[in-house]
Design a protein around this motif. Structure first.
Motif: not given
Length: 97
Positions: A38-39, A50, A52, A54, A75-76, A88
Motif C-alpha cells: 500500500e505504500e 511517498l 500510496k 493498492e 492513488n497518490s 514519515e
C-alpha cells in the motif's frame, strides 16, 4: 572521461511517468526506504517521495541507474519536505525495527 560535475548532472535526473494509474516508472531513485503493498517511501534525487496505492509491487529495480517500475493502483504520490519527512521516516523506522 566524463567530468565529475557533468556526471553528477547526468545521475541526478529525476523523472516520473504514470501509465493509466496502473504502473509508475521512476528514475533518479537513490534508495527504497520502505515498502509494502500500500505504500512506498523512496529517496530520490529531488527528495523523499511517498507513493500510496493498492496492490503495489516492484516490477523492475535497477539500483545502478536508479530506475524503478512499480505496478498496482496508484492513488497518490507526494514529495515530503522537512518535518513531514522526518515524521514519515520515524513512523516507518518504528514499523520496520
Amino acid at each position: 572521461m566524463i567530468d565529475k560535475n557533468i556526471e553528477e548532472i547526468i545521475t541526478s535526473n529525476h523523472e516520473v511517468k504514470i501509465m493509466d494509474r496502473r504502473q509508475i516508472y521512476l528514475s533518479g531513485v537513490k534508495k527504497i526506504s520502505s515498502f509494502d503493498n500500500e505504500e512506498f517511501l523512496l529517496e530520490t534525487t529531488m527528495g523523499a517521495l511517498l507513493l500510496k496505492g493498492e496492490g503495489l509491487e516492484i516490477l523492475r529495480l535497477d539500483t545502478h541507474d536508479g530506475n524503478v517500475r512499480i505496478k498496482g493502483k496508484i492513488n497518490s504520490f507526494t514529495y515530503l519536505e522537512g518535518k513531514e519527512k522526518m515524521k514519515e521516516e520515524s513512523v516507518f523506522a518504528k514499523l520496520f525495527k
